[in-house]
Design an enzyme around this catalytic site. Structure first.
Site, mmCIF file in Angstrom:
data_model
loop_
_atom_site.group_PDB
_atom_site.id
_atom_site.type_symbol
_atom_site.label_atom_id
_atom_site.label_comp_id
_atom_site.label_asym_id
_atom_site.label_seq_id
_atom_site.Cartn_x
_atom_site.Cartn_y
_atom_site.Cartn_z
ATOM 1 N N LYS A 118 -12.861 -1.672 6.300
ATOM 2 C CA LYS A 118 -12.130 -2.680 7.064
ATOM 3 C C LYS A 118 -12.593 -2.681 8.521
ATOM 4 O O LYS A 118 -13.032 -3.701 9.019
ATOM 5 C CB LYS A 118 -10.616 -2.430 7.000
ATOM 6 C CG LYS A 118 -9.921 -2.975 5.762
ATOM 7 C CD LYS A 118 -9.974 -2.082 4.573
ATOM 8 C CE LYS A 118 -9.390 -2.677 3.318
ATOM 9 N NZ LYS A 118 -8.430 -1.807 2.660
ATOM 10 N N ASP A 159 -1.844 6.452 6.528
ATOM 11 C CA ASP A 159 -2.943 5.652 5.986
ATOM 12 C C ASP A 159 -3.220 4.560 7.018
ATOM 13 O O ASP A 159 -2.440 3.627 7.169
ATOM 14 C CB ASP A 159 -2.549 5.045 4.636
ATOM 15 C CG ASP A 159 -3.628 4.121 4.065
ATOM 16 O OD1 ASP A 159 -4.662 3.904 4.733
ATOM 17 O OD2 ASP A 159 -3.427 3.611 2.939
ATOM 18 N N TRP A 174 0.822 -1.214 0.000
ATOM 19 C CA TRP A 174 0.000 0.000 0.000
ATOM 20 C C TRP A 174 0.849 1.254 0.000
ATOM 21 O O TRP A 174 0.515 2.235 -0.670
ATOM 22 C CB TRP A 174 -1.002 0.001 1.160
ATOM 23 C CG TRP A 174 -2.172 -0.884 0.849
ATOM 24 C CD1 TRP A 174 -2.526 -2.031 1.488
ATOM 25 C CD2 TRP A 174 -3.125 -0.714 -0.218
ATOM 26 N NE1 TRP A 174 -3.627 -2.588 0.884
ATOM 27 C CE2 TRP A 174 -4.019 -1.803 -0.157
ATOM 28 C CE3 TRP A 174 -3.301 0.236 -1.212
ATOM 29 C CZ2 TRP A 174 -5.087 -1.964 -1.051
ATOM 30 C CZ3 TRP A 174 -4.357 0.087 -2.108
ATOM 31 C CH2 TRP A 174 -5.227 -0.998 -2.021
#
Ligand SMILES: *Cc1c(COP(=O)(O)O)cnc(C)c1O
Length: 384
Positions: free
Chosen positions: A220, A196, A123
């Site tokens: 999530k 993030d 990511w």
């Protein structure tokens, strides 16, 4: 009354609740059954209004109350200081990969926009690549050579002096590494850290002295896909590029209390129910203790087994996403089929990593992890 051809809504909810399995999906991920039951009960008419939340005007006093409660609860759960603003946006975390630089990469210099990156997995690579479209990117550290099994030690980070911010992905959902704490890299002297936190927000406290911007897609650990949380220190709101879309300009969104455009109302409503659920679990401190216990049980099991293995350095193993491999990979399909038959879903690893991955977010109960371990033990025994 109990016509089996025409069951009541309560009977439908009850039957569906009994069908629920343990869902280890990395995202969109499992939600607390209690939350879904409440949403089902309120689906057709929210608290006597005669309309569903998804049919309400976002300007109505009913939705305003849902929205404000969600903001207040999130602020309380994460102990967000007054100097930070909470924004509800759209576009997901990948959207933020562009929205963050559009809002912040000109902070230090509009002529030489620049950001530092610490690369810890898939990511952070993706974020860094998107950021290159908006300015210079300097890689301060990377664990790519180590195949991301550990987070580079902060003493080896080569931070630049003129970057607008330092970007971290504090839980790498795919490779399974997590910052156990964000290092103090001189924020007191004006450095800005952007995190993030999509796949671990609300699973542990956030140290607001060490991060100045936190963003997270909801699907999530918060609720359904569609709402993106951005928590940003107020003095960072005024640096947007002139071409930044208004709906993604943090200053404009903040001035309208996240109602500049129509917000994702139903996603915010469900997120609000999850926040209430979290408060009933003892808040972030309470859920953190459960997350520690769940992760410990699973890693302890993996470590004592020669049949399964996790490759991540114990100092930075994720509490949320646990990738693991079978020593004999020819058994992968049988493992997954048996898991499905036992009501354990979505255990296949990300295609870039292979093997298996168990995502054990806040809403996964300890019993789900225990059932997974029982199944894994039995599968190992039957394979011997
Ligand atoms: C899932 C995830 C993303 C991508 O989120 P989208 O909602 O698909 O944009 C980004 N970063 C991290 C850490 C993630 O876990």
């Amino acid at each position: 009354m109990n016509d089996p051809q025409n069951p009541s809504l309560a009977a439908i909810v009850q039957r569906a609740s009994a069908e629920r399995v343990f869902n280890f999906s990395p995202g969109p991920a499992t939600l607390p059954t209690e939350v879904l039951q409440q949403a089902a009960e309120e689906m057709l008419s929210w608290r006597g209004t005669g309309v569903s939340v998804m049919e309400m005007s976002h300007r109505s006093k009913e939705f305003e109350s849902i929205h404000q409660q969600a903001l207040d609860d999130l602020r309380e759960l994460l102990q967000v200081p007054k100097s930070f603003r909470i924004l509800f946006l759209q576009g997901g975390a990948i959207g933020e990969n562009a929205i963050v630089p559009l809002n912040l990469i000109r902070r230090a210099s509009a002529e030489k926009p620049k950001a530092d990156f610490v690369i810890t997995g898939t990511w952070s690579v993706k974020t860094e690549q998107e950021t290159r479209r908006y300015g210079d990117v300097h890689i301060a550290a990377s664990s790519k050579e180590q195949r991301y099994v550990r987070i580079p030690d902060v003493s080896a980070w080569n931070l630049s002096g003129d970057a607008s911010y330092v970007h971290l992905c504090t839980n790498e959902t795919i490779v399974g590494v997590e910052f156990q704490q964000v290092p103090d890299i001189g924020q007191a002297h004006g450095r800005v850290v952007v995190a993030d936190a999509s796949s671990h927000i609300l699973s542990r406290p956030i140290d607001w002295d060490r991060v100045q911007v936190v963003y997270a897609g909801a699907q999530k650990n918060i609720g359904p896909a569609g709402v993106t949380i951005v928590i940003v220190r107020e003095d960072l709101l005024g640096f947007a590029h002139p071409l930044c879309p208004s709906a993604f300009n943090w200053r404009i969104v903040n001035e309208h209390n996240s109602m500049y455009n129509t917000p994702p109302t139903y996603a915010i409503y469900i997120a609000g129910l999850v926040f209430q659920w979290l408060k009933r679990q003892g808040g972030v401190q309470g859920i953190e203790q459960r997350n520690i216990a769940k992760a410990k049980a699973l890693y302890d099991f993996l470590d004592q087994s020669a049949f399964y293995r996790n490759e991540i350095d114990p100092s930075c193993r994720s509490r949320m996403n646990v990738p693991f491999f079978l020593a004999d990979e020819s058994r992968n399909d049988a493992f997954l089929a048996g898991a499905r038959a036992n009501g354990l879903l979505q255990l296949k690893g990300h295609k870039s990593v292979g093997g298996m991955r168990a995502s054990i977010y806040n809403a996964m109960p300890f019993e789900g992890v225990a059932a997974l371990i029982d199944y894994m033990r039995e599968f190992e025994r039957s394979a011997a």
